[in-house]
Every structure is written in C-alpha cells, then in structure tokens.
Design a protein around this motif. Sequence first.
Motif, mmCIF file in Angstrom:
data_model
loop_
_atom_site.group_PDB
_atom_site.id
_atom_site.type_symbol
_atom_site.label_atom_id
_atom_site.label_comp_id
_atom_site.label_asym_id
_atom_site.label_seq_id
_atom_site.Cartn_x
_atom_site.Cartn_y
_atom_site.Cartn_z
ATOM 1 N N ALA A 118 1.006 -1.551 0.145
ATOM 2 C CA ALA A 118 -0.058 0.122 0.001
ATOM 3 C C ALA A 118 0.775 1.547 -0.057
ATOM 4 C CB ALA A 118 -1.153 -0.247 0.961
ATOM 5 N N GLY A 119 1.895 1.478 0.340
ATOM 6 C CA GLY A 119 3.034 2.625 0.036
ATOM 7 C C GLY A 119 3.158 2.627 2.135
ATOM 8 N N ARG A 120 4.877 3.234 2.180
ATOM 9 C CA ARG A 120 5.364 3.394 2.948
ATOM 10 C C ARG A 120 4.726 4.582 3.659
ATOM 11 N NH1 ARG A 120 10.420 7.588 3.290
ATOM 12 N NH2 ARG A 120 8.901 8.559 2.608
ATOM 13 N N ASP A 121 4.171 6.131 3.119
ATOM 14 C CA ASP A 121 3.700 7.002 3.159
ATOM 15 C C ASP A 121 2.239 6.383 4.086
ATOM 16 O OD1 ASP A 121 5.940 8.272 3.403
ATOM 17 O OD2 ASP A 121 5.214 9.362 1.335
ATOM 18 N N ALA A 122 1.118 5.092 3.064
ATOM 19 C CA ALA A 122 -0.074 5.667 3.303
ATOM 20 C C ALA A 122 0.024 4.932 5.106
ATOM 21 C CB ALA A 122 -0.783 4.840 2.186
ATOM 22 N N THR A 123 1.220 3.837 4.973
ATOM 23 C CA THR A 123 0.752 3.032 6.068
ATOM 24 C C THR A 123 1.174 3.168 7.369
ATOM 25 O OG1 THR A 123 1.614 1.164 4.713
ATOM 26 C CG2 THR A 123 1.734 0.827 6.826
ATOM 27 N N ALA A 124 2.573 4.827 7.387
ATOM 28 C CA ALA A 124 2.833 5.416 8.598
ATOM 29 C C ALA A 124 1.564 5.848 8.778
ATOM 30 C CB ALA A 124 4.203 6.312 7.833
ATOM 31 N N SER A 125 0.929 6.704 7.763
ATOM 32 C CA SER A 125 -0.346 7.940 8.211
ATOM 33 C C SER A 125 -1.166 7.028 9.071
ATOM 34 C CB SER A 125 -0.391 8.388 7.075
ATOM 35 O OG SER A 125 -0.882 7.837 5.483
ATOM 36 N N ALA A 126 -2.057 6.173 8.341
ATOM 37 C CA ALA A 126 -2.286 5.382 9.093
ATOM 38 C C ALA A 126 -2.006 4.674 10.706
ATOM 39 C CB ALA A 126 -2.913 3.751 8.283
ATOM 40 N N LEU A 127 -0.924 4.561 10.660
ATOM 41 C CA LEU A 127 -0.919 3.814 12.392
ATOM 42 C C LEU A 127 -0.869 5.324 13.247
ATOM 43 C CD1 LEU A 127 2.385 1.441 11.746
ATOM 44 C CD2 LEU A 127 -0.023 1.506 12.607
ATOM 45 N N ARG A 128 -0.663 6.357 12.541
ATOM 46 C CA ARG A 128 -0.216 8.088 12.980
ATOM 47 C C ARG A 128 -1.663 8.359 12.928
ATOM 48 N NH1 ARG A 128 4.094 11.060 14.030
ATOM 49 N NH2 ARG A 128 5.869 10.217 13.158
ATOM 50 N N ALA A 129 -3.060 8.151 11.953
ATOM 51 C CA ALA A 129 -4.215 8.938 12.395
ATOM 52 C C ALA A 129 -4.734 7.756 13.690
ATOM 53 C CB ALA A 129 -5.162 8.633 11.588
ATOM 54 N N LEU A 130 -4.492 6.234 13.671
ATOM 55 C CA LEU A 130 -5.905 5.289 14.745
ATOM 56 C C LEU A 130 -5.722 5.697 16.346
ATOM 57 C CD1 LEU A 130 -4.371 1.549 13.466
ATOM 58 C CD2 LEU A 130 -6.578 3.310 12.412
ATOM 59 N N PRO A 131 -4.455 6.333 16.861
ATOM 60 C CA PRO A 131 -4.812 6.918 18.880
ATOM 61 C C PRO A 131 -6.241 8.054 18.262
ATOM 62 C CG PRO A 131 -3.066 6.197 18.275
ATOM 63 C CD PRO A 131 -3.506 5.747 16.330
ATOM 64 N N ALA A 132 -5.843 8.614 16.918
ATOM 65 C CA ALA A 132 -6.753 10.165 17.549
ATOM 66 C C ALA A 132 -7.806 9.656 16.862
ATOM 67 C CB ALA A 132 -6.484 10.977 16.075
ATOM 68 N N LEU A 133 -8.482 9.027 15.911
ATOM 69 C CA LEU A 133 -9.094 8.181 15.186
ATOM 70 C C LEU A 133 -10.323 7.280 16.663
ATOM 71 C CD1 LEU A 133 -9.137 6.825 11.578
ATOM 72 C CD2 LEU A 133 -10.041 8.842 13.171
ATOM 73 N N ASP A 134 -9.524 6.880 17.197
ATOM 74 C CA ASP A 134 -9.716 5.669 18.639
ATOM 75 C C ASP A 134 -10.605 6.800 19.679
ATOM 76 O OD1 ASP A 134 -10.027 3.378 19.427
ATOM 77 O OD2 ASP A 134 -8.732 3.705 20.836
ATOM 78 N N ASP A 135 -9.597 8.663 19.854
ATOM 79 C CA ASP A 135 -9.868 8.749 20.730
ATOM 80 C C ASP A 135 -11.454 9.230 20.600
ATOM 81 O OD1 ASP A 135 -7.945 7.881 22.544
ATOM 82 O OD2 ASP A 135 -7.275 10.136 21.404
ATOM 83 N N ALA A 136 -11.441 9.617 18.985
ATOM 84 C CA ALA A 136 -12.949 10.387 18.371
ATOM 85 C C ALA A 136 -14.271 9.913 18.707
ATOM 86 C CB ALA A 136 -12.220 10.935 17.011
ATOM 87 N N HIS A 137 -14.085 8.463 18.156
ATOM 88 C CA HIS A 137 -14.973 7.481 18.390
ATOM 89 C C HIS A 137 -15.557 7.170 19.566
ATOM 90 C CE1 HIS A 137 -17.085 3.059 18.291
ATOM 91 N NE2 HIS A 137 -17.412 3.815 17.478
ATOM 92 N N ALA A 138 -14.591 6.903 20.655
ATOM 93 C CA ALA A 138 -14.559 7.043 21.993
ATOM 94 C C ALA A 138 -15.622 8.315 22.495
ATOM 95 C CB ALA A 138 -13.250 7.404 22.611
ATOM 96 N N PHE A 139 -15.240 9.730 22.135
ATOM 97 C CA PHE A 139 -15.934 10.926 22.227
ATOM 98 C C PHE A 139 -17.475 10.594 21.423
ATOM 99 C CE2 PHE A 139 -16.807 15.035 20.896
ATOM 100 C CZ PHE A 139 -17.198 15.907 22.137
ATOM 101 N N TYR A 140 -16.850 10.771 20.276
ATOM 102 C CA TYR A 140 -18.330 10.461 19.457
ATOM 103 C C TYR A 140 -19.694 9.450 20.290
ATOM 104 C CZ TYR A 140 -21.889 8.847 16.170
ATOM 105 O OH TYR A 140 -22.997 8.783 15.446
ATOM 106 N N LEU A 141 -19.104 8.571 20.814
ATOM 107 C CA LEU A 141 -20.028 7.824 21.380
ATOM 108 C C LEU A 141 -20.510 7.673 22.735
ATOM 109 C CD1 LEU A 141 -18.637 4.027 20.962
ATOM 110 C CD2 LEU A 141 -20.414 5.261 19.596
#
Length: 534
Positions: free
Chosen positions: A260-283
Amino acid sequence: MGATLRALRALVLLACFHLLGLALLTALGALDWAAHRWAPAGWALKLYVVSFLLAVPVVRGMLLLRTPRDEGVAGVPVTDAEEPRLWAAVRDLAALVGTRAPDEIRLTADMNAAVTEDARLLGLLGGTRRLYLGLPLVAGLTEARLRAVLAHELGHYGHFDTRLSGIAERCRAHVARTVDRFEEKSGHTIAKERARQEKRSAKRVARGRSAREVDTTGVGFTYRAMARVYTAYGRFSMRATQSDARRQELAADLAAARIAGRDATASALRALPALDDAHAFYLSSYATLGVEFGMLPPRGEVFGGVRRLLDARAEEPAGAGAALPVEPVSPYDSHPPTAERVAALEALPDDGRGSERPRPALDLFDSPEAASVRVEDATLAPEALLMRRLDWPDLVHEAMTARYVQDTEPVRAALKTAPADSGPAALLDAFLDAVDSGTAWDVVGGLPRSEEAAAATGRAAREFARSSLRRELARLVTAALASDGRARWQLSWSGPASLRLAVGRTGALDEALDAAISERSDTGPLRELLATTA
C-alpha cells in the motif's frame, strides 16, 4: 523465528500446562499419602476433602478440549454481491500479499480491523478465514490508508500468524478457565463463611450480647494459592510469546508498506490513536446522548454517524504529522509501541507513493448507509432497538432539555412549595418567589455541596452559596425555556451544543441572572425577560 519453531514452542507451552496440572495432582496425592500414614484420622479426612476440591478445577482445566471461536465478536457478514468493490479490493490485496483471501468479511461497530482463522489440528491445517472490519474505522480513513490496514491484517495470514495462534489461544483458554474456577471456589467459600459468621453474630445480638466483627481473613487461601500458580504460568507463557508477537506486527507493517505504500501505512498508524479517541468521544457525547431518556439517532447513525464528527473536525485526527501517544508498554502487550512501528516504517526508502489523491475509504462500499443499519441491528441490545429515533437536531434538543429538567429535581425536593407534578416553568416561578422572600439561600444550602464549600464559613461560605444560587437559577431558566419551546439547543459537530434564545437575548439573560443573585436581589429583570420571550 519460523512457523515451525513457533508452532513447536506453542505446543511445548501447552504441554507444560498439562505437566503443571500433573505436578499439582501428584503433590496433592503425596500429601494425602502422608496424611494417611502419619496424621490422625480426623485431620486426614479433612485433607482428603481439601485435596479433592483442589483437584477438580485442575482436572477440568486439563480436559478443556475446545478453544472458543469468535464467540464475543459481533459482526455482520457481507457478501460479494452486496459489496463487490470491497471484496475485489480485499482479494487483490491478498494476492499481492501472497496468501489466500478470507472466506468471510464481517462488518463490525468497532474502530478496529482484525483477522481470525478457525485452524484445525492445533493449527496444522487451515480453516475458515474471517476478516473483521469496523465501519467507524472505514469512515475515518482514506482509501489508501484502509488498503494499508487491510494489507497489514492479511499479512498475518501470509505469515501463518492466525493459524498458529490457535495453539497459544488454547493454552490461554486452559489457564484462564482454571484460574476462574479457583477464584470462583474462593469467592464461594468466603461468602459461605461470611454468612455463617453473620448468622452466629445475629444469635449473639438476640441474646443481648455484642456482635462480633465478621472476619474472613485466610478463608479460601488454598484456592487463591492455586489460582496464583496458574496465573504465574499464564504470565510466563504470555511473555514467552509476546516478543514473537511483536515481531509479527512489525513484519505485517512491512508487508503493508510494500503493497500500500510507506507513507500510507505510516499515516494510517499515526491516525489510529486519534481516530480511536474521536470514536470514544462520539459514542459518549453524541450517539448515546439520549439513551438515558429512551432516545437514539436515526437508524444507521448510532455507529455510522461518527463520520459527521470526523468530517467536521477533519484537522483533529491528523495524518502524517499527528503526534503519537507516549505510553508505557505492558510486557504482555502483543503490539510494539506505535511510535516504534511508525519510526520503522518512516526509515524505509521513499517509494514515491506519497502524493496520491486521497479518496474516502467509504467509496469502496456500494451502500455504506445500508451496511451501518445492518451492523446496528445486529449489535444493539433488543431494548435499544425499541428506543425512539430522532433526527440529530431534534435528538440534541430533546436530550439536552430532558437532562436539564432532570437536573432540577434536587431543587424541587429542597423547595417544599413546588408541586411534585409541576413543570420547569412553575418550578422556576416558585424558586424566584423564594429568591424574593430570601428563603432561596436555605434551599441552596440544602443541596449537595463540595467538601470545600461545606467547610467554608463567613464571607467565603456566602460566595459559595451565591455561585450555587446562580448555577441553579440558570439551570431552571434553561430547563423552562427549552421545555416551553422558547429556546432551542443547537447541534454542533465541531463543538458543544449551544442554547439559542431570541436574537440579542443572551447578554440580557446574563445581566438578569446577575441582578437576581446580587446583594440587593432583584428578580424583576429576569421575570420581565421571561415574559417577553413567551
């Protein structure tokens, strides 16, 4: 470590569990034999009973033959006909990884993706493969990042991680089940002893004697000691396999970067913690805002609505430049620290795939709305499915209004003059009358207070009371205006909900509240304002 050595190690750990059980049974048998030879008959009989009770959980743990299979994962299977683009993307990625594609794709309500395999013969033969894909995760990723996540998960198939995990899972199931048995026995013994002592104490009180303190110290010690033995072995086996598990994660990251590409994989990993926090806040702040009052968002929005929050706050779950959380890593965590994984990826040579135009990952779905409805229907509890459904603006207004009305109940209880069935407007009138008569200070003094406020005296106590009076008065005004339709709570995806009054009234309301709680309290401006908003 190769797949063969990993399988051998897992088998050795599983065999050691059974050897531990045999060793404990042998020790219990040796104690029984020693008691038979040298202990008095009464003591020997007691030891026989204890040994038998301790041996039962050991034997039952050793005879546990079935490994639990996805019993706790709720997911909706999606077919090739329902989502052909998603299936095509997964099959293409599996071919690039060099592994067999999953047999099932199950959509879930989690901010996560995972793969499992129902391997047979302790992992020697493959079985049904399942890919679990959380719709909230899809909503928060671009298509390139989602492909990186999927490639990572499929990489676990390519390295036989899911097949060999069956052996380790069986060992963990054995240990956990045995520990649960011993702890259950310990709890039952303590409860039985407590009940016996309480019964004896009640008899003493009935005879006019003082009650004795219930003391269960040491009760169930043997069960807890046996549980500690198995817990220690469980920790040892987990630590023995975790280093390899972390290497598996790093290897899956490399497979994702290659495909999938170096940058896409690294940015996905970077985004996951913030997405997890946003999801918990949304719920907590949106999806379940009205659950306490029997209200839910429209069908498909309980889990699918997180995309609205993510779109409105697109700059918060950042991508390539997002700061990574710094947290201590447990020795039992199967994943390396996110920062370590990202650093390993970003150290790779640039593959020239970092400038691709981002497209929403939901574009891989023909009907994300229908998928959200299906996941919701399969995930929510039956009582939740029967709740009233409201559009987002109405849900926010009605839920916030109901919460404010509920929060005025302590004032109603403390204000003896307010009828029990009166609405917020009548309660507000009664409270304003109390302010005019000077009795509102007594009402506020009867409400729950902080430790600091309760300990304050003199002028400080007066200021605490004044602050409490203004808070309760503002709450009553808000409840009354919102309940009567003279104010409305406004939905905002980028910030907290706000109360919308008539144009130009917000500042006047603050001034009227301040006048009502001043040293020379004057409720006239507030009453006039309430009358003009009617």
